[in-house]
Design a protein around this motif. Structure first.
Motif, mmCIF file in Angstrom:
data_model
loop_
_atom_site.group_PDB
_atom_site.id
_atom_site.type_symbol
_atom_site.label_atom_id
_atom_site.label_comp_id
_atom_site.label_asym_id
_atom_site.label_seq_id
_atom_site.Cartn_x
_atom_site.Cartn_y
_atom_site.Cartn_z
ATOM 1 N N GLN A 190 0.845 -1.188 0.000
ATOM 2 C CA GLN A 190 0.000 0.000 0.000
ATOM 3 C C GLN A 190 0.879 1.235 0.000
ATOM 4 N N TYR A 226 6.000 1.550 -8.847
ATOM 5 C CA TYR A 226 4.729 2.128 -9.257
ATOM 6 C C TYR A 226 4.894 3.052 -10.456
ATOM 7 N N GLN A 284 0.727 5.706 0.298
ATOM 8 C CA GLN A 284 -0.022 6.941 0.536
ATOM 9 C C GLN A 284 0.647 8.064 -0.236
ATOM 10 N N ASP A 298 -0.030 3.176 -9.486
ATOM 11 C CA ASP A 298 -0.452 1.792 -9.696
ATOM 12 C C ASP A 298 0.733 1.017 -10.261
ATOM 13 N N ARG A 324 -3.276 1.122 -16.189
ATOM 14 C CA ARG A 324 -4.291 1.503 -15.206
ATOM 15 C C ARG A 324 -4.127 2.969 -14.808
ATOM 16 N N GLU A 375 -7.564 4.382 -13.570
ATOM 17 C CA GLU A 375 -8.009 3.248 -12.756
ATOM 18 C C GLU A 375 -6.997 2.899 -11.672
ATOM 19 N N SER A 376 -6.180 3.866 -11.292
ATOM 20 C CA SER A 376 -5.130 3.614 -10.319
ATOM 21 C C SER A 376 -5.695 3.153 -8.977
ATOM 22 N N ALA A 377 -4.902 2.345 -8.319
ATOM 23 C CA ALA A 377 -5.307 1.845 -7.009
ATOM 24 C C ALA A 377 -5.185 2.906 -5.922
ATOM 25 N N TYR A 378 -4.249 3.836 -6.118
ATOM 26 C CA TYR A 378 -3.950 4.807 -5.068
ATOM 27 C C TYR A 378 -4.030 6.231 -5.615
ATOM 28 N N TRP A 379 -4.616 7.100 -4.789
ATOM 29 C CA TRP A 379 -4.800 8.505 -5.170
ATOM 30 C C TRP A 379 -4.449 9.412 -3.999
ATOM 31 N N ALA A 408 -1.584 9.897 -8.827
ATOM 32 C CA ALA A 408 -2.092 8.539 -8.769
ATOM 33 C C ALA A 408 -0.955 7.555 -8.956
#
Length: 123
Positions: free
Chosen positions: A1, A32, A3, A99, A104, A109-113, A97
């Motif tokens: 994960q 990433y 941030q 990913d 993505r 469509e990124s997992a993290y923002w 963002a």
């Protein structure tokens, strides 16, 4: 994960410049792909720029090509967006963002923002 935290937004006159930064937590930043998006009031979020993990490939929206430059410093866990020749239509909240997959990121469509930083360009 991971941030993400953006900074560098502000108020600037048309024709001016700003540099946005996005710092990522964690030790795996270099794995990433990163991107920048923006959203103006009443409009949908739109893609601005993206960069792959190594920084060797970049993508830009036509509206910012030649004016904005995305870059990254993996040693500092940071991605940048240098914005030159700013126009009033660049006014928006800017989000970074992340990913693992570049596709993505470019598709939004990124997992993290991140939470966003406001850029306002006056005419």
């Amino acid at each position: 994960q991971v941030q993400l935290g953006e900074s560098g937004g502000g108020l600037v006159q048309a024709g001016g410049s700003l540099r946005l930064s996005c710092v990522a937590s964690g030790r795996t930043f270099s794995t990433y792909a990163m991107g920048w998006f923006r959203q103006a009031p009443g409009k949908e979020r739109e893609f601005v720029a993206a960069i792959n993990q190594s920084g060797g490939y970049t993508w830009y929206a036509d509206s910012v090509k030649g004016r904005f430059t995305i870059s990254r410093d993996n040693a500092k866990n940071t991605v940048y967006l240098q914005m030159n020749s700013l126009k009033p239509e660049d006014t928006a909240a800017y989000f970074c963002a992340a990913d693992f997959a570049t596709t993505r990121v470019t598709r939004g469509e990124s997992a993290y923002w991140g939470q966003g930083t406001q850029v306002t360009v006056s005419s």
